[in-house]
Design an enzyme around this catalytic site. Sequence first.
Site, PDB file in Angstrom:
ATOM      1  N   CYS A 137       0.803  -1.221   0.000  1.00 14.17           N
ATOM      2  CA  CYS A 137       0.000   0.000   0.000  1.00 14.17           C
ATOM      3  C   CYS A 137       0.839   1.276   0.000  1.00 14.17           C
ATOM      4  O   CYS A 137       0.415   2.267  -0.600  1.00 14.17           O
ATOM      5  CB  CYS A 137      -0.982  -0.012   1.171  1.00 14.17           C
ATOM      6  SG  CYS A 137      -0.231  -0.276   2.786  1.00 14.17           S
ATOM      7  N   HIS A 319      -2.311   1.248   7.268  1.00 16.05           N
ATOM      8  CA  HIS A 319      -2.622   1.226   5.842  1.00 16.05           C
ATOM      9  C   HIS A 319      -2.465   2.634   5.279  1.00 16.05           C
ATOM     10  O   HIS A 319      -2.835   3.625   5.927  1.00 16.05           O
ATOM     11  CB  HIS A 319      -4.049   0.712   5.611  1.00 16.05           C
ATOM     12  CG  HIS A 319      -4.411   0.596   4.166  1.00 16.05           C
ATOM     13  ND1 HIS A 319      -3.935  -0.413   3.355  1.00 16.05           N
ATOM     14  CD2 HIS A 319      -5.198   1.370   3.375  1.00 16.05           C
ATOM     15  CE1 HIS A 319      -4.419  -0.263   2.139  1.00 16.05           C
ATOM     16  NE2 HIS A 319      -5.183   0.815   2.130  1.00 16.05           N
TER      17      HIS A 319
END
EC number: 3.4.19.12
Length: 469
Positions: A137, A319
């Site tokens: 990510c 994230h």
Amino acid sequence: MEYHQPEDPAPGKAGTAEAVIPENHEVLAGPDEHPQDTDARDADGEAREREPADQALLPSQCGDNLESPLPEASSAPPGPTLGTLPEVETIRACSMPQELPQSPRTRQPEPDFYCVKWIPWKGEQTPIITQSTNGPCPLLAIMNILFLQWKVKLPPQKEVITSDELMAHLGNCLLSIKPQEKSEGLQLNFQQNVDDAMTVLPKLATGLDVNVRFTGVSDFEYTPECSVFDLLGIPLYHGWLVDPQSPEAVRAVGKLSYNQLVERIITCKHSSDTNLVTEGLIAEQFLETTAAQLTYHGLCELTAAAKEGELSVFFRNNHFSTMTKHKSHLYLLVTDQGFLQEEQVVWESLHNVDGDSCFCDSDFHLSHSLGKGPGAEGGSGSPETQLQVDQDYLIALSLQQQQPRGPLGLTDLELAQQLQQEEYQQQQAAQPVRMRTRVLSLQGRGATSGRPAGERRQRPKHESDCILL
């Protein structure tokens, strides 16, 4: 015994020959008059079939060991079993190194390929990279910003891209950056930042070490990983802030980072000072109540800090997401590979801490083809009804910011948050008192705690007597 003595050495030699090369035993079984020639032929056969000399020596050593127990044993089964064990070990030792170089070849194509989704972005077809489970990510969040800024372009028919290609594009962008200041000191500092960023690039494919501070949405502990965002001019935000209306939590958390706060909680909980123990419990409760890593105060500060039309990276729950601000509202880029074929799902609204969000298309219009809930509308509605829903959604969001402020200058949402925070503070204030009373009660159990316990025990006795009567 005379019958066994001349035959025992022959099975022993045959056992060693079978343990090493079974084929040579059939050829060498004929000439029994010259045992030295047979040993030489055995050695030649072993050298041809097995190149390492150590493997040819291991069976011979086992054969030497078998010669001493032969007069005592009447049969030769122990000989072949001991002779076969080194052979099995040598075969496994040879087979294991052959499997090791094959494992990287099988692992190479697994995490390298990522699907490309083409979206209409400001009148131009623009690619964005989608990710599967446990994808890189940080790398994708940065590269999607570069794609949306048209700093990196792909061929129109590109459908799949590898991580090596993404790393190459990112490296070219970093090397193409030139320092704005021409002084020698700043140029040396800029070159050092570029070198640090180039060394950090491989970590983008696996994960970055980011340590947040709870004082501001852009406050992070500086690490070499942050140099990538600084050089590219990409803001890095988070929304994990302490509410300033909670002085006890502010005092317990302070200006510490996440890692420092965890260490402080451990030391405070093992301290003999009750005040430090209380601060440690308050800090631990803050981490537990804000496990989503986003608070209402942080969301408000994040909305105020982000600029209109700005593309940034938002960090939450370990994230990294691509974020933008459109008409005073925050949106996150939808990069889940499950929405690869959903053209109307591009952005996801970020207006709630609980995760209640809505999908939008590339023009930030509410998506009707897909919804997160079971009652989501389908795409069969008329354009008039869809336009009405879009207008209602925008009006609801705008009313959230245009609410009349009370006498303290707070909106209804802020007042509700303040009331919730006051209730939270009352609970926190009651906990230290309960803890202190528990500590005092534990220390003075001898005399003071006997009376109330005796009174409580007398009441159920009367009730039990009444029940018996």
